[in-house]
Design a protein around this motif. Structure first.
Motif, short mmCIF file in Angstrom:
data_model
loop_
_atom_site.label_atom_id
_atom_site.label_comp_id
_atom_site.label_asym_id
_atom_site.label_seq_id
_atom_site.Cartn_x
_atom_site.Cartn_y
_atom_site.Cartn_z
N THR B 84 32.37 43.15 41.35
CA THR B 84 33.10 42.00 40.81
C THR B 84 32.56 41.67 39.43
N PHE B 85 31.23 41.74 39.31
CA PHE B 85 30.62 41.40 38.01
C PHE B 85 31.07 42.37 36.93
N SER B 86 31.05 43.68 37.24
CA SER B 86 31.41 44.61 36.16
C SER B 86 32.89 44.50 35.83
N ALA B 87 33.72 44.13 36.82
CA ALA B 87 35.14 43.93 36.50
C ALA B 87 35.29 42.73 35.57
N ARG B 88 34.51 41.69 35.82
CA ARG B 88 34.61 40.51 34.94
C ARG B 88 34.09 40.82 33.54
N MET B 89 33.07 41.68 33.45
CA MET B 89 32.57 42.08 32.14
C MET B 89 33.65 42.86 31.39
N HIS B 90 34.46 43.57 32.16
CA HIS B 90 35.51 44.39 31.57
C HIS B 90 36.78 43.58 31.36
N SER B 91 36.71 42.28 31.68
CA SER B 91 37.85 41.36 31.54
C SER B 91 39.06 41.82 32.34
N VAL B 92 38.85 42.38 33.53
CA VAL B 92 39.98 42.64 34.42
C VAL B 92 39.84 41.78 35.67
N ARG B 93 40.98 41.32 36.16
CA ARG B 93 40.98 40.55 37.40
C ARG B 93 41.17 41.54 38.55
N VAL B 94 40.31 41.48 39.53
CA VAL B 94 40.51 42.37 40.67
C VAL B 94 40.65 41.54 41.94
N SER B 95 41.57 41.98 42.81
CA SER B 95 41.76 41.26 44.07
C SER B 95 40.77 41.82 45.08
N VAL B 96 40.55 41.05 46.13
CA VAL B 96 39.64 41.48 47.19
C VAL B 96 40.13 42.80 47.79
N GLU B 97 41.46 42.90 47.94
CA GLU B 97 42.02 44.12 48.56
C GLU B 97 41.76 45.34 47.66
N ALA B 98 41.92 45.13 46.35
CA ALA B 98 41.72 46.25 45.43
C ALA B 98 40.28 46.74 45.51
N VAL B 99 39.33 45.80 45.58
CA VAL B 99 37.92 46.18 45.68
C VAL B 99 37.69 46.94 46.98
N ALA B 100 38.27 46.43 48.09
CA ALA B 100 38.10 47.08 49.38
C ALA B 100 38.67 48.49 49.36
#
Lengths: 222, 195
Positions: B84-100
């Protein structure tokens, strides 16, 4: 520069410090121990202690900040997170701000809580303790900001500790002088306003200059 | 581009471009500057001469995703927190499902709440590679992505790279492990003294 990234880094760092309480409390412990060693060395004479208290507190605060500079960027530099945070950023100012704020929270802010205790122990008057806390509130962010600059400049060098001291101590000495001076002035019955204004000026000066310099230093370190 | 380390010129006159749908395999001996080329491409370093441009073809995907020698994970975070942290650093929003989904793809879903500290080298590498699935960058820059990976994971990475190329993305990578893929272009670094 983005506020969301700033928030994410602060939250992440606070989380990782919460998982390592021993590491996070080290600066405060260092400060309290350093201060409480002085009465043992100097003797428990109330007037002497009251006189040296501001100096002791400021020197210990400075040393505690200097000894914790490697917690700012080094871990992230070693594991590659810093590289990831800097991607696509010409000046990673959000990284610098976040890291400096966290450093201040764990150092300066922690010292702010510990200093009145030490003041009481050294027999300082209540009004002096107030002024000292105000001076610490203005001065410790300056120490963190200059410290962050020193840490960013020496990132990746093997003898970074020595270099950090050489880089930041001269910058921090005015803070030490004005900070301790404010309390001494109050003790002598004078106004502390001039000292506090100078500390405020130093704070603004470092707020404007050091983040850009630190960001540039981070860029060149990778 | 020309780039030196100290007095040593690693390469000069290097010129290449990465187009959408292209995979480039950077080859060269140890110490010849493969990592430097990748870092230069990521603008993490400045060349002595020359320019690096991130073209408009890559605008939609934001900054390229870079997996370097170092995995870029704090050991104090859990697998989920780290992603989640690296996605936020990359300025992308990720859903819980996408991460799973991404974690299931790299077989790390069962470890999602473990601290990175307790993962093996190979698992950490897989976690780093999971970022590729989440960031959705048009360009991937990979420095020895197969390091520390077992055979199954190696196959997975190769498939991920193929998918990236098939969907119009691009990959610039270095690897000392032989790599088999259709349409793979090889870019060899030669030292300036040799050429």
């Amino acid at each position: 520069m983005s506020f969301a990234r700033f928030q994410a880094i602060v939250a992440r760092d606070l989380l990782s410090f919460r998982r390592n309480p021993a590491r996070s409390l080290f600066p405060l412990a260092f400060f309290l121990i350093a201060c409480s060693l002085f009465p043992l060395g100097v003797g428990a004479e109330t007037n002497t202690l009251r006189q040296i208290a501001p100096g002791v507190i400021w020197v210990s605060a400075l040393l505690s900040v200097v000894s914790s500079l490697n917690t700012i960027y080094l871990n992230d530099y070693i594991d590659g997170s810093l590289e990831q945070m800097c991607i696509g950023q010409r000046f990673p100012i959000d990284v610098v701000f976040a890291k400096t704020v966290v450093h201040w929270l764990l150092n300066g802010c922690a010292l702010l809580l510990g200093a009145p205790l030490i003041g009481l122990m050294f027999g300082m008057r209540l009004h002096s303790i107030e002024i000292m806390s105000l001076a610490l509130l203005l001065g410790t962010p300056v120490l963190s900001m200059f410290g962050s600059l020193g840490a960013a400049l020496t990132l990746g060098y093997r003898s970074s500790h020595v270099l950090q001291l050489l880089v930041i101590l001269p910058l921090c000495i005015p803070v030490l002088i004005f900070g301790a001076g404010a309390v001494s002035a109050v003790d002598a019955g004078l106004s502390a306003q001039a000292y506090l204004s100078l500390l405020g000026a130093l704070f603004l000066f470092s707020l404007v200059t050091t983040p850009i310099a630190s960001a540039a230093a981070l860029r060149s370190s990778s | 581009m020309t780039f030196s380390r100290g007095r040593n010129t690693l390469f000069s006159g290097l010129h290449f471009s990465v187009q959408p749908g292209q995979a480039i395999w950077l080859q060269g001996k140890n110490g010849q500057g493969k990592t430097s080329v990748l870092k230069l491409a990521m603008r993490l370093m400045q060349p002595d001469a020359g320019v690096i441009r991130w073209g408009s073809a890559f605008d939609d995907g934001g900054a390229p995703t870079y997996i370097g020698h170092l995995n870029g994970q704090s050991v104090d975070l859990t697998v989920l927190e780290s992603l989640t942290f690296s996605a936020r650093m990359h300025s992308v929003r990720v859903s819980v499902e996408a991460v799973a989904m991404a974690l299931k793809r790299t077989s790390l879903y069962a470890h999602r709440n473990r601290l990175v500290h307790s993962l093996s080298q190979g698992e950490r590498r897989r976690l780093a590679l999971t970022r590729l699935l989440l960031n959705k960058s048009a360009l991937w820059v990979l420095d020895e992505p197969l390091d520390a990976l077992d055979t199954a994971s190696t196959v997975l990475v190769m498939r991920l790279i193929e998918e990236q190329v098939d969907t119009g993305g691009a990959v610039l990578m270095s690897s000392h492990i032989p790599f088999h893929m259709p349409n793979l272009q090889v870019l060899s670094l030669t030292s300036p003294t040799a050429s």
